[in-house]
Design an enzyme around this catalytic site. Sequence first.
Site, PDB file in Angstrom:
ATOM      1  N   GLU A 101       0.840  -1.194   0.000  1.00 46.67           N
ATOM      2  CA  GLU A 101       0.000   0.000   0.000  1.00 46.67           C
ATOM      3  C   GLU A 101       0.876   1.246   0.000  1.00 46.67           C
ATOM      4  O   GLU A 101       1.895   1.308   0.695  1.00 46.67           O
ATOM      5  CB  GLU A 101      -0.911  -0.001   1.229  1.00 46.67           C
ATOM      6  CG  GLU A 101      -1.922   1.118   1.261  1.00 46.67           C
ATOM      7  CD  GLU A 101      -2.922   0.967   2.407  1.00 46.67           C
ATOM      8  OE1 GLU A 101      -3.356   1.998   2.939  1.00 46.67           O
ATOM      9  OE2 GLU A 101      -3.255  -0.184   2.763  1.00 46.67           O
ATOM     10  N   ASP A 103       0.081   5.110   0.752  1.00 44.86           N
ATOM     11  CA  ASP A 103      -1.069   5.697   1.424  1.00 44.86           C
ATOM     12  C   ASP A 103      -0.918   7.201   1.621  1.00 44.86           C
ATOM     13  O   ASP A 103       0.128   7.683   2.067  1.00 44.86           O
ATOM     14  CB  ASP A 103      -1.233   5.012   2.791  1.00 44.86           C
ATOM     15  CG  ASP A 103      -2.526   5.372   3.476  1.00 44.86           C
ATOM     16  OD1 ASP A 103      -3.496   5.682   2.787  1.00 44.86           O
ATOM     17  OD2 ASP A 103      -2.561   5.337   4.722  1.00 44.86           O
ATOM     18  N   GLU A 105      -3.462  10.159   3.476  1.00 47.01           N
ATOM     19  CA  GLU A 105      -4.694  10.484   4.183  1.00 47.01           C
ATOM     20  C   GLU A 105      -4.645  11.951   4.595  1.00 47.01           C
ATOM     21  O   GLU A 105      -3.660  12.404   5.185  1.00 47.01           O
ATOM     22  CB  GLU A 105      -4.893   9.598   5.405  1.00 47.01           C
ATOM     23  CG  GLU A 105      -5.161   8.142   5.071  1.00 47.01           C
ATOM     24  CD  GLU A 105      -5.504   7.323   6.302  1.00 47.01           C
ATOM     25  OE1 GLU A 105      -6.519   6.614   6.278  1.00 47.01           O
ATOM     26  OE2 GLU A 105      -4.748   7.408   7.300  1.00 47.01           O
ATOM     27  N   GLU A 130       5.115   5.903   8.966  1.00 43.99           N
ATOM     28  CA  GLU A 130       4.361   7.136   8.839  1.00 43.99           C
ATOM     29  C   GLU A 130       5.265   8.365   8.733  1.00 43.99           C
ATOM     30  O   GLU A 130       6.239   8.492   9.469  1.00 43.99           O
ATOM     31  CB  GLU A 130       3.427   7.326  10.037  1.00 43.99           C
ATOM     32  CG  GLU A 130       2.391   6.228  10.202  1.00 43.99           C
ATOM     33  CD  GLU A 130       2.849   5.093  11.104  1.00 43.99           C
ATOM     34  OE1 GLU A 130       4.067   5.014  11.381  1.00 43.99           O
ATOM     35  OE2 GLU A 130       2.004   4.291  11.525  1.00 43.99           O
ATOM     36  N   GLN A 194     -12.609   9.970  16.294  1.00 43.88           N
ATOM     37  CA  GLN A 194     -12.008   9.390  17.487  1.00 43.88           C
ATOM     38  C   GLN A 194     -10.493   9.567  17.521  1.00 43.88           C
ATOM     39  O   GLN A 194      -9.872   9.388  18.572  1.00 43.88           O
ATOM     40  CB  GLN A 194     -12.370   7.903  17.614  1.00 43.88           C
ATOM     41  CG  GLN A 194     -11.731   6.989  16.575  1.00 43.88           C
ATOM     42  CD  GLN A 194     -12.489   6.914  15.262  1.00 43.88           C
ATOM     43  OE1 GLN A 194     -13.304   7.784  14.966  1.00 43.88           O
ATOM     44  NE2 GLN A 194     -12.219   5.883  14.484  1.00 43.88           N
ATOM     45  N   TRP A 195      -9.884   9.961  16.349  1.00 45.90           N
ATOM     46  CA  TRP A 195      -8.428  10.124  16.325  1.00 45.90           C
ATOM     47  C   TRP A 195      -7.910  11.184  15.355  1.00 45.90           C
ATOM     48  O   TRP A 195      -6.791  11.671  15.505  1.00 45.90           O
ATOM     49  CB  TRP A 195      -7.746   8.792  15.959  1.00 45.90           C
ATOM     50  CG  TRP A 195      -8.084   8.266  14.584  1.00 45.90           C
ATOM     51  CD1 TRP A 195      -9.110   7.428  14.269  1.00 45.90           C
ATOM     52  CD2 TRP A 195      -7.414   8.561  13.349  1.00 45.90           C
ATOM     53  NE1 TRP A 195      -9.122   7.170  12.912  1.00 45.90           N
ATOM     54  CE2 TRP A 195      -8.088   7.845  12.325  1.00 45.90           C
ATOM     55  CE3 TRP A 195      -6.303   9.335  13.008  1.00 45.90           C
ATOM     56  CZ2 TRP A 195      -7.700   7.901  10.994  1.00 45.90           C
ATOM     57  CZ3 TRP A 195      -5.910   9.388  11.669  1.00 45.90           C
ATOM     58  CH2 TRP A 195      -6.604   8.680  10.686  1.00 45.90           C
ATOM     59  N   GLY A 199      -5.772  14.249  17.916  1.00 43.15           N
ATOM     60  CA  GLY A 199      -5.867  13.007  18.678  1.00 43.15           C
ATOM     61  C   GLY A 199      -7.264  12.648  19.122  1.00 43.15           C
ATOM     62  O   GLY A 199      -7.436  11.853  20.063  1.00 43.15           O
ATOM     63  N   ARG A 270       9.287   5.511  20.136  1.00 40.54           N
ATOM     64  CA  ARG A 270       8.542   4.438  19.480  1.00 40.54           C
ATOM     65  C   ARG A 270       9.438   3.249  19.172  1.00 40.54           C
ATOM     66  O   ARG A 270       8.971   2.108  19.136  1.00 40.54           O
ATOM     67  CB  ARG A 270       7.911   4.984  18.202  1.00 40.54           C
ATOM     68  CG  ARG A 270       7.043   4.005  17.461  1.00 40.54           C
ATOM     69  CD  ARG A 270       6.426   4.694  16.262  1.00 40.54           C
ATOM     70  NE  ARG A 270       5.690   3.771  15.430  1.00 40.54           N
ATOM     71  CZ  ARG A 270       5.165   4.091  14.244  1.00 40.54           C
ATOM     72  NH1 ARG A 270       5.309   5.325  13.781  1.00 40.54           N
ATOM     73  NH2 ARG A 270       4.512   3.201  13.540  1.00 40.54           N
TER      74      ARG A 270
END
Length: 283
Positions: A101, A103, A105, A130, A194-195, A199, A270
């Site tokens: 994919e 992507d 958004e 990301e 919701q996100w 956030g 992370r």
Amino acid sequence: MANFIASILVFHVVMVIGIGVVYGGDFYRDFTITFGDGRAKVIGNGNMLTLSMDKYSGSGFRSNDQYLFGKIDMQMKLVPGNSAGTVTSYYLASEGPTWDEIDMEFLGNVSGDPYTLHTNIYTQGKGDREQQFRLWFDPTADFHTYTILWNPLHIVISVDRVPIRQFQNLEAHGIPFPNRHAMRIFSSIYNADQWATRGGLIKTDWSKAPFIASYRNFNAEACVWSSGKPSCPGSSTLWLQQKLDPTGFQRLKWVQKNHMIYDYCTDAKRFPQGFPRECYTNQ
């Protein structure tokens, strides 16, 4: 490098002389509406499409063709005004549990605040790559061109011909690259309050519905997947070997310095055990 490119093309691409795989944006011919119960509409003679969302449903479409490599343009005009909670997605994706994919958004925001462009690359069913950007213009005031260049060398995502992200083919270093699965174009608008905005702190204001995103001037120079193999046009295939020139590379670095707001390759919290391998060689 030339031998490398040639070997990739021989393995993956069957060149078919006389097949024109360059489209001029006929949404009746090139796309199928996938959901929305009338909220997605092709306008006029097929040169424009709109997606809308209200509190009951969003809407979406997909390409009729599948591609294995291509240079694909789409002009989009995003939801104006208070778009908080909305997400307009535009991406290439294959099928199956080990899908690939590419992507994009677009995360809506309250009036006057900028959109966030969220990007990700999936290979063999794994994403977590990301990068996010704040665009240097208002993407709701007019149409802008969003381009995915996907060839055996790399993936480049560009906005108005300005590269914002590059993902190189580093299979020689053991890093997967999307080059075995044909992908379709998908796009949709949906509620993600919701996100999506701060956030999830800011919710969708349904009094502003319907939320509408518009599309025009689709163009694909691409290898179309048919009968188990890709067929490419016999001419105009320079994109199959296209690389970033020095100007393109400088523009990429300018965008990443001035407009990137998140990069997984710098998120030490992370990845406390170390960044993914491509972070050391894909910048």
